[in-house]
Design a protein around this motif. Structure first.
Motif, mmCIF file in Angstrom:
data_model
loop_
_atom_site.group_PDB
_atom_site.id
_atom_site.type_symbol
_atom_site.label_atom_id
_atom_site.label_comp_id
_atom_site.label_asym_id
_atom_site.label_seq_id
_atom_site.Cartn_x
_atom_site.Cartn_y
_atom_site.Cartn_z
ATOM 1 N N ARG B 128 18.551 8.246 15.385
ATOM 2 C CA ARG B 128 19.698 9.124 15.108
ATOM 3 C C ARG B 128 20.616 8.501 14.051
ATOM 4 O O ARG B 128 20.800 7.306 13.992
ATOM 5 N N THR B 129 21.258 9.375 13.291
ATOM 6 C CA THR B 129 22.121 8.875 12.218
ATOM 7 C C THR B 129 23.511 8.515 12.746
ATOM 8 O O THR B 129 23.859 8.854 13.877
ATOM 9 N N GLU B 130 24.303 7.845 11.935
ATOM 10 C CA GLU B 130 25.654 7.417 12.299
ATOM 11 C C GLU B 130 26.554 8.625 12.591
ATOM 12 O O GLU B 130 27.402 8.580 13.473
ATOM 13 N N GLU B 131 26.299 9.754 11.829
ATOM 14 C CA GLU B 131 27.139 10.949 12.056
ATOM 15 C C GLU B 131 26.981 11.459 13.483
ATOM 16 O O GLU B 131 27.948 11.835 14.135
ATOM 17 N N ASP B 132 25.720 11.472 13.985
ATOM 18 C CA ASP B 132 25.479 11.953 15.359
ATOM 19 C C ASP B 132 26.250 11.112 16.358
ATOM 20 O O ASP B 132 26.852 11.626 17.314
ATOM 21 N N ARG B 133 26.247 9.787 16.146
ATOM 22 C CA ARG B 133 26.931 8.896 17.081
ATOM 23 C C ARG B 133 28.425 9.181 17.093
ATOM 24 O O ARG B 133 29.048 9.286 18.148
ATOM 25 N N GLN B 134 28.985 9.363 15.881
ATOM 26 C CA GLN B 134 30.429 9.602 15.807
ATOM 27 C C GLN B 134 30.794 10.955 16.405
ATOM 28 O O GLN B 134 31.864 11.111 17.002
ATOM 29 N N ALA B 135 29.890 11.951 16.258
ATOM 30 C CA ALA B 135 30.151 13.257 16.860
ATOM 31 C C ALA B 135 30.248 13.126 18.375
ATOM 32 O O ALA B 135 31.126 13.733 19.012
ATOM 33 N N ALA B 136 29.369 12.306 18.974
ATOM 34 C CA ALA B 136 29.400 12.107 20.420
ATOM 35 C C ALA B 136 30.710 11.457 20.839
ATOM 36 O O ALA B 136 31.326 11.859 21.842
ATOM 37 N N VAL B 137 31.161 10.439 20.070
ATOM 38 C CA VAL B 137 32.438 9.780 20.380
ATOM 39 C C VAL B 137 33.574 10.792 20.316
ATOM 40 O O VAL B 137 34.474 10.802 21.170
ATOM 41 N N ARG B 138 33.542 11.696 19.305
ATOM 42 C CA ARG B 138 34.595 12.714 19.179
ATOM 43 C C ARG B 138 34.635 13.611 20.409
ATOM 44 O O ARG B 138 35.711 13.969 20.891
ATOM 45 N N ILE B 139 33.463 13.987 20.908
ATOM 46 C CA ILE B 139 33.421 14.850 22.103
ATOM 47 C C ILE B 139 34.120 14.164 23.269
ATOM 48 O O ILE B 139 34.951 14.751 23.960
ATOM 49 N N VAL B 140 33.816 12.857 23.497
ATOM 50 C CA VAL B 140 34.455 12.126 24.601
ATOM 51 C C VAL B 140 35.967 12.079 24.392
ATOM 52 O O VAL B 140 36.740 12.320 25.326
ATOM 53 N N ASP B 141 36.400 11.796 23.146
ATOM 54 C CA ASP B 141 37.841 11.749 22.853
ATOM 55 C C ASP B 141 38.492 13.091 23.154
ATOM 56 O O ASP B 141 39.595 13.152 23.708
#
Lengths: 262, 356
Positions: B128-141
């Motif tokens: 998975r790319t870095e964007e996918d990881r950051q999207a997941a973090v945004r959802i938790v936030d």
């Protein structure tokens, strides 16, 4: 009645009453006491049986048991062991002993029924002991369920819950009971051959012994409900079978599953 | 892996070392050459394999039919002898076994002999790319933000409290595994009730035993008087109190000091519970006076107060002090003078308690 009441003040009345009371309690006690019914059982044996038995004994047994069965260093005294002990030991071939060892082994009987009876008659004439059991106690028509409970309490720890026998200390063992005659089972209980404890008639009553024999004959006739009993030895033989046959089948299947078809 | 046998240090292994750009790439060996099966080339063999699979499935059908016939056709009725039940059980078992094995082996044989057997390799997906990881973090936030858990400490703290307290009922449930037996292990039913000494009675019917009944060489299996009348905890009491009663020549007993009065005319009573792990020691040899435990072959010598002469048990069997009452019946003059059975942590403490 009037005559009796007049005599009650007679000087001998107290003595007569005492005698009557003693006779009554003594008689009742004689009827009630059942410990081994120890009696010198010579009634069913004729005088010639005893005489012939004495000759057989002198020729075959006296080397170890001594003349007059009084015992030597090599064998115990047989005074008071009773006809039942002789019938068991000689009838199952344990006596005369083939060789000394941890315990006398069963082997083909060396004397025929007539000679065994004569030997039993001779030994029974030496002193009171357990007699050969009555036929009605050996018919195997008692209560098998009660016999089973008594067997598990008194016998199963040595003879195995399925009467398949088991090991004792230093080479001794309790034999399997399948194929043993009812008479010999009864005699073994009452005399305690070799290292087996004695189960006298006050411990296990004659009727209870009949029930135990019934139980043994029942499980022998019914066989194992689960099919092959593998000697009824429990986890040893069953475990061996599962490890060899069960795991063998699983290994064969895995080899077949991963092999290529030609 | 690289070839180590050529002895060349520069070409060993696939791992690049730092500062060294010369990396020998691992060569994909590719798939092994495809080997055709007999059924792939020979139509007769294919037909034969097809029949074999059909036979295996047919075996399964027969197995199911055997099961059904055995279940319905064998009438157990009222008169069920062991022989009938055994026949039915055997047929039910064989039927089920062949019903299942037929399907299983049939499918495996089908797959192995007839279905396509090309080797297939599956490509690995890209990570998975870095964007996918950051999207997941945004959802938790977003979740933390929208629930307002940071702004509303009351909700947060009550939730934490509720979660922390919720496991407490488990303590109560595990508490029901207790209570610890404690002193119950130190006492048995043999203890006299007031002045009344307990009689020795036969197992299982509970009839009392006269001293004169116990002839030399006898072995009686004994339970305490009143055991059969218990309504609760009968098995627990029996497990502690069972005794083996034997009579031998009084001269062969060697009682130690203080124990001379514990036997009666050569009659002795010992606990049947092994001091190793608690199996019933009841294999009595009346000539050698040995008691053998069937579980681990601990052997106790009756003539030496059941001293251990072989095996893993570490203590002699506890002796029950016996005497004869006015009517000639055997009675226990006291409870065992030590806890019966195997060791436990508080055993020494309990033994001191009993003898104080």
């Amino acid at each position: 009645m009037k005559a009796l009441s007049q005599k009650r003040r007679h000087p001998l009345a107290a003595i007569a009453l005492l005698l009557m009371g003693l006779l009554l309690t003594g008689g009742l006690y004689a009827v009630a006491t059942t410990v081994n019914q120890a009696k010198a059982d010579t009634t069913s044996f004729s005088a010639s049986d005893v005489e012939q038995g004495g000759k057989l004994f002198a020729a075959n047994c006296a080397t170890c048991h001594g003349m007059g069965a009084s015992g030597t260093q090599d064998g115990p005294s047989l005074v008071g062991v009773g006809a039942a002990a002789v019938d068991f030991q000689v009838g199952t071939g344990r006596m005369p002993m083939q060789m000394s060892g941890p315990q006398a082994q069963q082997k083909p009987a060396q004397f025929n029924a007539e000679q065994t009876k004569q030997l039993a008659a001779y030994v029974a004439s030496l002193g009171a002991g357990p007699a050969i059991p009555e036929a009605n106690l050996l018919d195997g028509k008692g209560d098998a369920a009660n016999g089973g409970e008594l067997f598990r309490v008194n016998c199963a720890m040595c003879h195995n819950a399925a009467a398949a026998g088991g090991a004792l200390t230093r080479g001794k063992f309790a034999p399997a009971l399948a194929g043993v005659s009812a008479e010999h089972i009864y005699e073994a209980m009452v005399t305690g051959p070799q290292n087996m404890p004695v189960f006298n008639d006050s411990n296990v009553t004659p009727e209870d012994k009949r029930d135990i024999i019934t139980f043994l004959k029942t499980i022998e006739a019914n066989g194992s409900p689960g099919g092959a009993d593998l000697g009824s030895l429990g986890p040893v033989s069953e475990g061996l079978f599962v490890w060899v046959a069960g795991l063998g089948v699983i290994i064969a299947f895995t080899i077949w599953l991963t092999s290529r078809t030609s | 892996m690289g070839n180590h046998s050529d002895g060349s240090p520069n070409h060993s292994g696939t791992v690049a070392t730092a500062g060294q750009n010369e990396v020998e790439k691992f060569q994909d060996p590719g798939l092994p050459p495809h080997r055709l099966r007999l059924a792939d080339t020979d139509p007769v063999a294919a037909k034969r394999a097809e029949r074999q699979v059909a036979i295996l499935f047919g075996t399964s059908v027969i197995g199911t039919l055997v099961f059904l016939v055995a279940y319905f056709a064998i009438d157990l009725g009222d008169d069920t002898s062991i022989a009938t039940i055994r026949t039915q059980n055997l047929l039910l078992g064989l039927g089920t076994a062949f019903a299942m094995l037929g399907i299983g082996t049939g499918i495996v044989h089908w797959a192995k002999a007839l279905m396509p057997d090309h080797e297939v390799s599956e490509e690995r997906h890209a990570i998975r790319t870095e964007e996918d990881r950051q999207a997941a973090v945004r959802i938790v936030d977003d979740i933390v933000d929208e629930t307002g858990i940071k702004r509303r400490p009351l909700i947060r703290n009550t939730l934490l409290g509720a979660v922390a307290l919720a496991p407490l009922p488990a303590l109560a449930i595990f508490g029901d595994l207790g209570p610890r037996p404690d002193k119950a292990l130190a006492h048995t039913m043999w203890a006299p009730e007031g002045d009344k000494l307990k009689r020795l009675t036969r197992d299982p019917d509970g009839t009392p035993i006269k001293a004169s009944d116990v002839t030399i060489g006898s072995a009686f299996h004994v339970i305490p008087e009143g055991l059969n009348e218990l309504h609760e905890g009968k098995l627990n009491e029996k497990a502690k109190a069972v005794v083996l009663l034997m009579r031998l020549d009084p001269n062969s007993l060697n009682p130690s000091e203080g124990r001379e009065s514990w036997s009666y005319n050569g009659i002795v009573a010992y606990s049947k519970i092994c001091t190793h792990v608690g199996c019933p020691v009841a294999l009595y040899e009346q000539q050698t006076h040995h008691l053998l435990c069937p579980c681990h072959q601990s052997t106790f010598d009756l003539t030496q107060e059941c001293k251990v002469i072989f095996g893993p048990a570490s203590r002699p069997l506890p002796q029950l002090p016996i005497a004869v009452d006015a009517e000639g019946y055997l009675v226990a003059t006291s409870d065992f003078r030590e806890p019966v059975g195997p060791s436990y942590w508080e055993r020494d403490e309990h033994e001191r308690l009993i003898n104080s």
